[in-house]
Design a protein around this motif. Structure first.
Motif, PDB file in Angstrom:
ATOM      1  N   THR A  52      36.767 -15.493  95.479  1.00 42.39           N
ATOM      2  CA  THR A  52      37.067 -16.740  94.787  1.00 42.39           C
ATOM      3  C   THR A  52      37.476 -16.444  93.356  1.00 42.39           C
ATOM      4  OG1 THR A  52      34.776 -16.967  94.099  1.00 42.39           O
ATOM      5  CG2 THR A  52      35.394 -18.016  96.182  1.00 42.39           C
ATOM      6  N   GLY A  53      38.148 -17.381  92.741  1.00 38.01           N
ATOM      7  CA  GLY A  53      38.517 -17.241  91.349  1.00 38.01           C
ATOM      8  C   GLY A  53      39.736 -16.369  91.114  1.00 38.01           C
ATOM      9  N   ASN A  54      40.390 -15.942  92.170  1.00 39.87           N
ATOM     10  CA  ASN A  54      41.556 -15.081  92.019  1.00 39.87           C
ATOM     11  C   ASN A  54      42.786 -15.871  91.603  1.00 39.87           C
ATOM     12  OD1 ASN A  54      40.114 -12.883  92.855  1.00 39.87           O
ATOM     13  ND2 ASN A  54      40.912 -12.891  94.935  1.00 39.87           N
ATOM     14  N   ILE A  55      43.736 -15.157  91.032  1.00 39.27           N
ATOM     15  CA  ILE A  55      45.040 -15.752  90.796  1.00 39.27           C
ATOM     16  C   ILE A  55      45.732 -15.914  92.153  1.00 39.27           C
ATOM     17  CG2 ILE A  55      45.212 -14.730  88.494  1.00 39.27           C
ATOM     18  CD1 ILE A  55      47.302 -12.765  89.707  1.00 39.27           C
ATOM     19  N   THR A  56      46.768 -16.715  92.200  1.00 38.15           N
ATOM     20  CA  THR A  56      47.538 -16.902  93.427  1.00 38.15           C
ATOM     21  C   THR A  56      48.710 -15.929  93.452  1.00 38.15           C
ATOM     22  OG1 THR A  56      49.014 -18.542  92.439  1.00 38.15           O
ATOM     23  CG2 THR A  56      46.953 -19.363  93.442  1.00 38.15           C
ATOM     24  N   ASP A  57      49.345 -15.815  94.614  1.00 31.63           N
ATOM     25  CA  ASP A  57      50.510 -14.948  94.685  1.00 31.63           C
ATOM     26  C   ASP A  57      51.654 -15.480  93.823  1.00 31.63           C
ATOM     27  OD1 ASP A  57      50.896 -17.031  96.501  1.00 31.63           O
ATOM     28  OD2 ASP A  57      51.479 -15.735  98.154  1.00 31.63           O
ATOM     29  N   ALA A  58      51.769 -16.805  93.697  1.00 35.91           N
ATOM     30  CA  ALA A  58      52.797 -17.375  92.816  1.00 35.91           C
ATOM     31  C   ALA A  58      52.531 -16.996  91.354  1.00 35.91           C
ATOM     32  CB  ALA A  58      52.856 -18.894  92.973  1.00 35.91           C
ATOM     33  N   GLN A  59      51.257 -16.989  90.960  1.00 37.26           N
ATOM     34  CA  GLN A  59      50.908 -16.578  89.596  1.00 37.26           C
ATOM     35  C   GLN A  59      51.179 -15.090  89.395  1.00 37.26           C
ATOM     36  OE1 GLN A  59      46.901 -18.140  89.921  1.00 37.26           O
ATOM     37  NE2 GLN A  59      47.300 -19.591  88.245  1.00 37.26           N
TER      38      GLN A  59
END
Length: 156
Positions: free
Chosen positions: A10-17
């Motif tokens: 949890t708390g990860n950046i997204t692939d778009a980010q």
């Protein structure tokens, strides 16, 4: 890319980010790209995004920490078509090292080495510089002084 965090935490950046971080670092926008892909992966026990894109001149590869968006590795390589259209001023070994050192604030000739090579029918200089916990590997075209390949691997 889809807007999804890396699997498993949890708390990860997204692939778009992750793509946006890499594009910003490269000084590009999605409109500049001819292709792109982003994929969650693991590297040395860390969750990362592998971010790859092309802009017609260079192929870029990034490894970005899924937890916080830190760039762990950046790599760009000039396409064969772009290399074949290069123009510029020839450089020798010392000139090639100076070109590479100009990209690394604070590094000196004592931090690295360069050797002459031949790649795809062209004379070039390949080298490595170690500075501030980063390993830099590069290739510079001998006929033009253009950086045709660059890799930075961070040791945080």
């Amino acid at each position: 890319p889809q807007n999804r965090p890396a699997a498993g935490s949890t708390g990860n950046i997204t692939d778009a980010q992750a793509l946006e971080i890499a594009l910003s670092d490269a000084g590009l926008t999605e409109a500049d790209l001819t292709s792109q892909w982003v994929e969650p992966d693991r590297d040395d026990g860390r969750e990362v995004y592998e971010v790859n894109f092309m802009d017609g001149t260079y192929e870029y590869e990034y490894k970005i920490a899924a937890a916080d968006g830190t760039i762990w590795e950046r790599d760009f390589e000039m396409t064969r078509q772009a290399i074949n259209s290069l123009t510029g001023t020839p450089v020798d070994r010392d000139g090639a090292l100076a070109i590479a050192l100009a990209r690394i604030s604070g590094a000196t000739a004592e931090n690295g080495y360069v050797e002459q090579d031949r790649d795809d029918g062209r004379d070039c200089f390949e080298g490595t510089i170690y500075y501030n916990n980063v390993e830099y590997e590069f290739e510079i075209d001998a006929a033009t002084g253009a950086i045709t390949s660059w890799n930075e691997e961070y040791r945080y």
